[in-house]
Design a protein around this motif. Structure first.
Motif, PDB file in Angstrom:
ATOM      1  N   UNK A  33       1.668  19.743 -19.228  1.00 58.50           N
ATOM      2  CA  UNK A  33       1.032  20.210 -20.454  1.00 58.50           C
ATOM      3  C   UNK A  33       1.986  21.011 -21.334  1.00 58.50           C
ATOM      4  N   UNK A  34       3.066  21.517 -20.782  1.00 56.95           N
ATOM      5  CA  UNK A  34       4.026  22.280 -21.575  1.00 56.95           C
ATOM      6  C   UNK A  34       4.991  21.387 -22.337  1.00 56.95           C
ATOM      7  N   UNK A  39       1.931  15.911 -22.986  1.00 52.72           N
ATOM      8  CA  UNK A  39       0.629  16.409 -23.405  1.00 52.72           C
ATOM      9  C   UNK A  39      -0.072  15.381 -24.292  1.00 52.72           C
ATOM     10  N   UNK A  40       0.678  14.821 -25.238  1.00 52.40           N
ATOM     11  CA  UNK A  40       0.092  13.820 -26.133  1.00 52.40           C
ATOM     12  C   UNK A  40      -0.418  12.619 -25.350  1.00 52.40           C
ATOM     13  N   UNK A  41       0.408  12.085 -24.446  1.00 51.37           N
ATOM     14  CA  UNK A  41      -0.002  10.901 -23.677  1.00 51.37           C
ATOM     15  C   UNK A  41      -1.260  11.193 -22.872  1.00 51.37           C
ATOM     16  N   UNK A  46      -6.622   9.812 -22.268  1.00 56.25           N
ATOM     17  CA  UNK A  46      -7.925  10.154 -21.686  1.00 56.25           C
ATOM     18  C   UNK A  46      -9.010  10.157 -22.760  1.00 56.25           C
ATOM     19  N   UNK A  47      -8.770  10.915 -23.837  1.00 59.45           N
ATOM     20  CA  UNK A  47      -9.786  11.022 -24.881  1.00 59.45           C
ATOM     21  C   UNK A  47      -9.974   9.694 -25.602  1.00 59.45           C
ATOM     22  N   UNK A  48      -8.876   8.947 -25.788  1.00 56.07           N
ATOM     23  CA  UNK A  48      -8.984   7.644 -26.448  1.00 56.07           C
ATOM     24  C   UNK A  48      -9.865   6.674 -25.674  1.00 56.07           C
ATOM     25  N   UNK A 203      -3.507  14.083 -31.931  1.00 53.49           N
ATOM     26  CA  UNK A 203      -4.668  14.142 -31.043  1.00 53.49           C
ATOM     27  C   UNK A 203      -5.831  14.851 -31.725  1.00 53.49           C
ATOM     28  N   UNK A 204      -5.781  14.987 -33.048  1.00 52.29           N
ATOM     29  CA  UNK A 204      -6.917  15.544 -33.772  1.00 52.29           C
ATOM     30  C   UNK A 204      -8.109  14.597 -33.633  1.00 52.29           C
TER      31      UNK A 204
END
Length: 501
Positions: A33-34, A39-41, A46-48, A203-204
């Motif tokens: 995550x850092x 983080x983007x992937x 996941x959210x996509x 990721x907005x």
């Protein structure tokens, strides 16, 4: 007694091992995550996929048109046909049946209508047959095939294994999402400045919502990010020599961006930064210009012009009168008459554009930039949108090696160039929609959506990173992002399945 002691020892040993393993896993997750690229992937994938699964088919703006266009391209129909009702293609009737089934009970427009398992089952059972009909998607007539390569690839692959139209639809969504995640990951890894800000924009909520659909806007997000990343990488690299392969890659990316949506051809001059030496003070002396780069930059511009003219020539006989859709819906749209009114009364054009950009109508534009889902009628709460905007502003000043900024003079130059291009692009979007989509005499420009301006945020990112600095920890930026993403998922579940009402 001895057995009890042995059991207790084994338990303590195993518990210590489990705790140690959990700590290692936690550290690895935190380490991932850092890094903004990882983080983007993680978040985008996941959210996509969550959005892809949660949002029923064809509940995204123009998704039926994008699906039809991609299906035609999967059959190697690269140019739309002129039909009796406007430009489109002769496609399987199963597409219309699929649209009718998933829109039962007026699902796109009626909030109380829900997507039931029975509807999903019936929709997924529809198969493609030899029967065909004309389908119009005139508003997509100007788009070149490059905007639909991922979606068409998914459909083409699915057609090899099944005749179910629903499977083809979801295959197109999956390929579009993988295309977005893969190429944007490469761009974030490449760009040397503002990695965290770029990742936060990508990721907005609205971007991820569109990435899980068939929208052609995904191609614009991807190619804009790549253009910025390559330009910044080449501008800041040492030594300053640029290999031929990089010029070729840059030219290809510029061409596909211009062909995805013609309004964003305005972003291509951003590569002119490569003509200027990275010095602390810019006094615009001849010695500060890279004479060896003038010809390659001109060739990039020339390739874009040739590609644009080439597609225009190929598509010149296509009926691309997008005002047909508005007239079919009963709106008095007449581009010729609107142009006469604008030229005879310039104040009308200024007041109409100003009302949409900064007046009463601007609220809807701002909201649709971050959180107008479904058919632009499933709105994220304003507190969530405000929270995400604050997060973006905080990433502007976030101090981190992964969020490095340019030197002051370089940052100023990049911001000036990007600001001019964004202004020209935005004005072009307003004026074009005023002419071809807005009824004559309307008080605001019709059809303006905030998602059109998301690429502008990406273009401005390298110039705004570092204008101020703070020392907040990364966790305090990621936490509110997570809250907004969770609220987005809850909103979509409630809208389409009613689990929370």
């Amino acid at each position: 007694m001895e057995l009890d002691i042995v059991c207790v020892c084994v338990w303590h040993t195993d518990r210590d091992a489990v705790v140690a393993t959990a700590q290692v896993i936690f550290r690895k997750v935190v380490g991932v995550l850092r890094r903004p690229d990882y983080f983007f992937v993680l978040i985008a994938a996941i959210l996509g996929f969550v959005v892809l699964a949660l949002v029923p088919p064809l509940q995204v703006p123009d998704e039926i048109g994008h699906f039809s266009r991609a299906y035609a391209l999967s059959e190697l129909n690269f140019r739309q046909d002129n039909l009796s009702t406007g430009s489109g293609a002769h496609l399987p009737t199963a597409i219309g049946q699929f649209e009718e089934m998933v829109s039962r009970d007026n699902l796109p427009n009626l909030y109380t209508a829900k997507y039931t398992p029975d509807t999903a089952r019936r929709a997924m059972a529809i198969r493609v047959t030899p029967e065909r009909t004309d389908r119009m998607f005139v508003n997509l007539a100007a788009y070149s095939p490059v905007a639909y390569v991922p979606q068409a690839t998914g459909i083409a692959v699915a057609r090899l294994f099944t005749s179910r139209i629903g499977v083809m639809f979801y295959a197109a969504r999956i390929c579009n999402l993988l295309f977005f995640v893969g190429l944007c990951y490469a761009a974030i890894r490449l760009i040397p400045v503002g990695k965290w800000l770029i990742a936060a924009v990508l990721v907005s909520p609205m971007v991820v919502f569109l990435a899980g659909s068939l929208s052609a806007d995904v191609s614009v997000f991807v190619y804009t990010t790549l253009l910025i990343a390559i330009t910044m990488y080449l501008w800041t690299r040492t030594p300053p020599q640029i290999q031929t392969r990089w010029w070729v890659i840059l030219g290809i990316v510029a061409c596909v961006l211009a062909l995805s949506k013609q309004a964003y051809i305005v972003f291509v001059p951003f590569v002119a930064l490569l003509l200027v030496r990275r010095t602390k003070q810019f006094r615009w002396r001849t010695s500060q210009l890279y004479a060896s780069r003038i010809l390659p930059v001109l060739l990039v511009f020339l390739s874009v012009v040739v590609a644009y003219i080439g597609w225009t020539y190929v598509n010149q006989s296509t009926d691309a009168d997008t005002s047909l859709i508005q007239r079919a819906n009963g709106f008095a749209v007449n581009p010729e008459e609107q142009l006469r009114k604008v030229t005879s009364d310039p104040l009308y054009a200024v007041s109409t554009v100003a009302s949409t950009a900064v007046g009463q109508a601007s609220d809807e534009t701002f909201q649709s930039m971050f959180g107008s889902f479904g058919r632009l009628n499933v709105n994220l709460p304003m507190w969530a949108i405000g929270m995400y905007v604050v997060v973006l502003l905080l990433f502007v000043g976030y101090v981190s090696q992964a969020n490095a900024s340019l030197l002051v003079q370089q940052r100023t130059l990049a911001l000036i160039i990007a600001g001019v291009l964004v202004a020209v692009c935005s004005l072009g979007i307003f004026v074009s929609l005023l002419l071809v989509w807005t009824p004559v005499g309307a008080e605001s420009v019709a059809g303006i959506q905030g998602r059109y301006f998301i690429p502008c945020l990406l273009l401005l990112a390298p110039g705004v990173v570092g204008v101020y600095r703070h020392t907040l920890r990364l966790r305090y930026l990621i936490l509110p992002m997570t809250i907004v993403h969770l609220s987005m998922c809850i909103l979509l579940i409630d809208r389409y399945y009613g689990f929370f009402t």
